[in-house]
Design an enzyme around this catalytic site. Structure first.
Site, PDB file in Angstrom:
ATOM      1  N   LYS A  21       0.839  -1.211   0.000  1.00 15.52           N
ATOM      2  CA  LYS A  21       0.000   0.000   0.000  1.00 15.52           C
ATOM      3  C   LYS A  21       0.868   1.253   0.000  1.00 15.52           C
ATOM      4  CE  LYS A  21      -2.731   0.787   3.714  1.00 15.52           C
ATOM      5  NZ  LYS A  21      -2.431   2.100   4.291  1.00 15.52           N
ATOM      6  N   SER A  22       1.872   1.301   0.877  1.00 13.92           N
ATOM      7  CA  SER A  22       2.718   2.509   0.978  1.00 13.92           C
ATOM      8  C   SER A  22       3.434   2.780  -0.341  1.00 13.92           C
ATOM      9  CB  SER A  22       3.773   2.321   2.069  1.00 13.92           C
ATOM     10  OG  SER A  22       3.157   2.230   3.325  1.00 13.92           O
ATOM     11  N   ARG A 121      -8.747  12.433  12.342  1.00 14.39           N
ATOM     12  CA  ARG A 121      -7.315  12.128  12.581  1.00 14.39           C
ATOM     13  C   ARG A 121      -6.453  13.393  12.476  1.00 14.39           C
ATOM     14  NH1 ARG A 121      -5.595   7.002   9.234  1.00 14.39           N
ATOM     15  NH2 ARG A 121      -3.786   7.189  10.604  1.00 14.39           N
ATOM     16  N   ASP A 314       1.687  -1.336  11.939  1.00 14.97           N
ATOM     17  CA  ASP A 314       0.393  -1.767  11.397  1.00 14.97           C
ATOM     18  C   ASP A 314       0.090  -3.230  11.715  1.00 14.97           C
ATOM     19  OD1 ASP A 314       0.018   0.760  10.387  1.00 14.97           O
ATOM     20  OD2 ASP A 314       0.782   0.271   8.402  1.00 14.97           O
ATOM     21  N   LYS A 341      -4.535   5.853  14.692  1.00  8.34           N
ATOM     22  CA  LYS A 341      -4.639   5.186  13.393  1.00  8.34           C
ATOM     23  C   LYS A 341      -6.099   5.273  12.907  1.00  8.34           C
ATOM     24  CE  LYS A 341      -0.346   4.168  12.931  1.00  8.34           C
ATOM     25  NZ  LYS A 341       0.440   4.878  11.921  1.00  8.34           N
TER      26      LYS A 341
HETATM   27  C1  S3P Z   1       2.435   4.777   6.282  1.00  8.06           C
HETATM   28  C2  S3P Z   1       3.048   5.080   7.448  1.00  8.06           C
HETATM   29  C3  S3P Z   1       2.561   4.635   8.764  1.00  8.06           C
HETATM   30  C4  S3P Z   1       1.563   3.490   8.634  1.00  8.06           C
HETATM   31  C5  S3P Z   1       0.560   3.731   7.553  1.00  8.06           C
HETATM   32  C6  S3P Z   1       1.244   3.908   6.211  1.00  8.06           C
HETATM   33  C7  S3P Z   1       2.991   5.298   5.015  1.00  8.06           C
HETATM   34  O1  S3P Z   1       1.926   5.723   9.389  1.00  8.06           O
HETATM   35  O2  S3P Z   1       0.909   3.269   9.857  1.00  8.06           O
HETATM   36  O3  S3P Z   1      -0.332   2.633   7.452  1.00  8.06           O
HETATM   37  O4  S3P Z   1       2.664   4.796   3.931  1.00  8.06           O
HETATM   38  O5  S3P Z   1       3.805   6.237   5.099  1.00  8.06           O
HETATM   39  P1  S3P Z   1       2.770   6.838  10.199  1.00  8.06           P
HETATM   40  O6  S3P Z   1       3.710   7.437   9.274  1.00  8.06           O
HETATM   41  O7  S3P Z   1       1.753   7.809  10.679  1.00  8.06           O
HETATM   42  O8  S3P Z   1       3.420   6.091  11.313  1.00  8.06           O
END
Ligand code: S3P
Length: 430
Positions: A21-22, A121, A314, A341
């Site tokens: 996903k990221s 959020r 996560d 989250k």
């Molecule tokens: C993500 C970073 C994380 C993660 C999120 C995806 C990203 O959040 O929990 O699901 O793609 O950069 P944080 O950067 O707020 O820790």
């Protein structure tokens, strides 16, 4: 509602989980910032990443999707169009926060909105540093909450020490730094996922890493390139935990991302006694990935804290479930970020697992779990949070009765084929 029931299951087989996903978000974002054509393979067609595609289409970027292959053709961010409507990030915190950094540095004026969960959020974590670069961001609660109005413009570089370990904050600042006339520096005490840094380099940005500090020098035009998205280890984690939890199980994960800023789940499974074999490993266009086998080999408690937390943030809901089946007391601490989250995951996990009979306590920044405890069936809420919904699905493997998941559609956010894969891997014990 989704009813999940298994009678004495064992998990066996091979699986290729959907794309990360990221990395999928970042490929669309950088493909849109860059001039020219970007070809993405292995893209995650989950709801969150589709919201990112919609936003950049509204800015005039041509994005064609054929399943998990995506082509992005962009004139470059200097030539984006003014959108005719609000930009909607849906449930996606990554979309909202990274897009804020990008738009702040663009020539676009727009309003960014989100769904009922995302609208609660905190956005200050990105709007505060962006404002110190000169960004114009306005909205409720001192620009902490969506909807936010962004008036893009010229920004100045900053040196920023991150108060929290957050890849989203780091990425928003690095993206904003791309158009400044100097060097933007971001330092973090604990390393968070580094996909943005890796991909910026691939797209030709002037970026240097030095320990926990990243520097980007603005002014260089990025060019489109090819991106290969590996399987999402955060999605695989549900079946990795299941394989470690259920006696007799052995599952092989093909082409799964093995970026060391994301592999905390493997460290924890190993510490809890699972057998882990990395069968193949390679570097594919900037991101390491490979084939991993996980099998059950006993299960005992562990402590999860400190620098490990961002590497598995996560995965903590399913790790908490796993700990209910482990011998001893598992302590999770330094994880207060879980409270902001998609939902408050500390409260959600403890409330829902208690409904199945788990001995689990909430602390301010984590959880304490006593195991092993037999789990019963029950009806669990998902809180509209994909990872809580999937945790409930995996809980059904250990429960003595059916688990009913309320509002399971949120699972489409990151893993639309989750239930198919669960059914494919879980067999009754012969
Ligand atoms: C993500 C970073 C994380 C993660 C999120 C995806 C990203 O959040 O929990 O699901 O793609 O950069 P944080 O950067 O707020 O820790």
């Amino acid at each position: 509602m989704k009813k999940v029931a298994f009678e004495q299951p064992v998990l066996k087989g091979e699986i290729t989980v959907p794309g990360d996903k990221s990395i999928s978000h970042r490929a669309i974002m950088l493909g849109s910032i860059a001039k020219g054509k970007t070809s993405i393979s292995g893209f995650l067609d989950g709801e969150d990443c589709l919201r990112t595609i919609d936003i950049f289409r509204q800015l005039g970027v041509n994005i064609e999707r054929n399943g998990t292959d995506v082509t992005v053709e962009s004139p470059g961010m200097q030539d984006w169009h003014q959108p005719s409507d609000n930009l909607y990030a849906g449930n996606s915190g990554t979309t909202a926060r990274l897009v804020l950094g990008i738009l702040a540095a663009s020539r676009i004026t727009c309003v960014l909105t989100g769904d009922e969960y995302l609208s609660k959020r905190p956005m200050n974590r990105v709007s505060i540093p962006l404002k110190s670069m000169g960004a114009s961001i306005a909205g409720e609660a001192d620009s902490n909450l969506l909807p936010l109005t962004i008036t893009g413009g010229a920004l100045t570089p900053i040196d920023y020490e991150m108060p929290i370990a957050s890849a989203q904050v780091k990425s928003a600042i690095l993206f904003a730094g791309l158009t400044t006339g100097g060097q933007t520096t971001v330092s973090e005490e604990t390393v968070s996922r580094d996909h943005t840094e890796r991909m910026l380099e691939q797209f030709g940005a002037d970026i240097q890493k030095d320990g926990n500090t990243v520097r980007v020098t603005g002014g260089r035009m990025l060019s489109g390139t090819d991106v290969r998205v590996p399987g999402d280890i955060s999605s695989a984690a549900f079946f990795m935990a299941a394989a470690a939890m259920i006696k007799g199980s052995s599952v092989t994960f093909k082409d799964v991302g093995l970026n060391p800023t994301r592999t905390g789940i493997l460290d924890v499974l190993k510490a809890m006694g699972a057998k882990i074999d990395i069968l193949e490993q390679s570097d594919g266009l900037g991101e390491p990935y490979g084939t991993v086998n996980i099998s059950h080999d006993g299960l005992h408690a562990t402590e999860i804290s400190g620098e490990l937390i961002p590497k598995l943030i996560d995965e903590l809901p399913v790790i908490a479930l796993l700990a209910t089946q482990a011998h001893g007391v598992t302590v999770i601490k330094d994880a207060a970020e879980l409270r902001v989250k998609e939902t408050d995951r500390i409260t959600a996990v403890t409330t829902e697992l208690k409904k199945l009979g788990a001995q689990i306590e909430e602390t301010e920044d984590g959880m304490i779990i006593h195991g092993p405890t037999p789990l019963t069936g029950g009806t669990l809420a998902s809180y509209g949070d994909h990872r809580i919904g999937m945790m409930a699905g995996i809980a059904a493997l250990a429960a003595s009765g059916p688990v009913v998941i309320e509002d399971p559609s949120c699972i489409n956010i990151s893993y639309p084929t989750f239930f198919n894969d669960l059914e494919k891997l879980a067999f009754p014990v012969k």
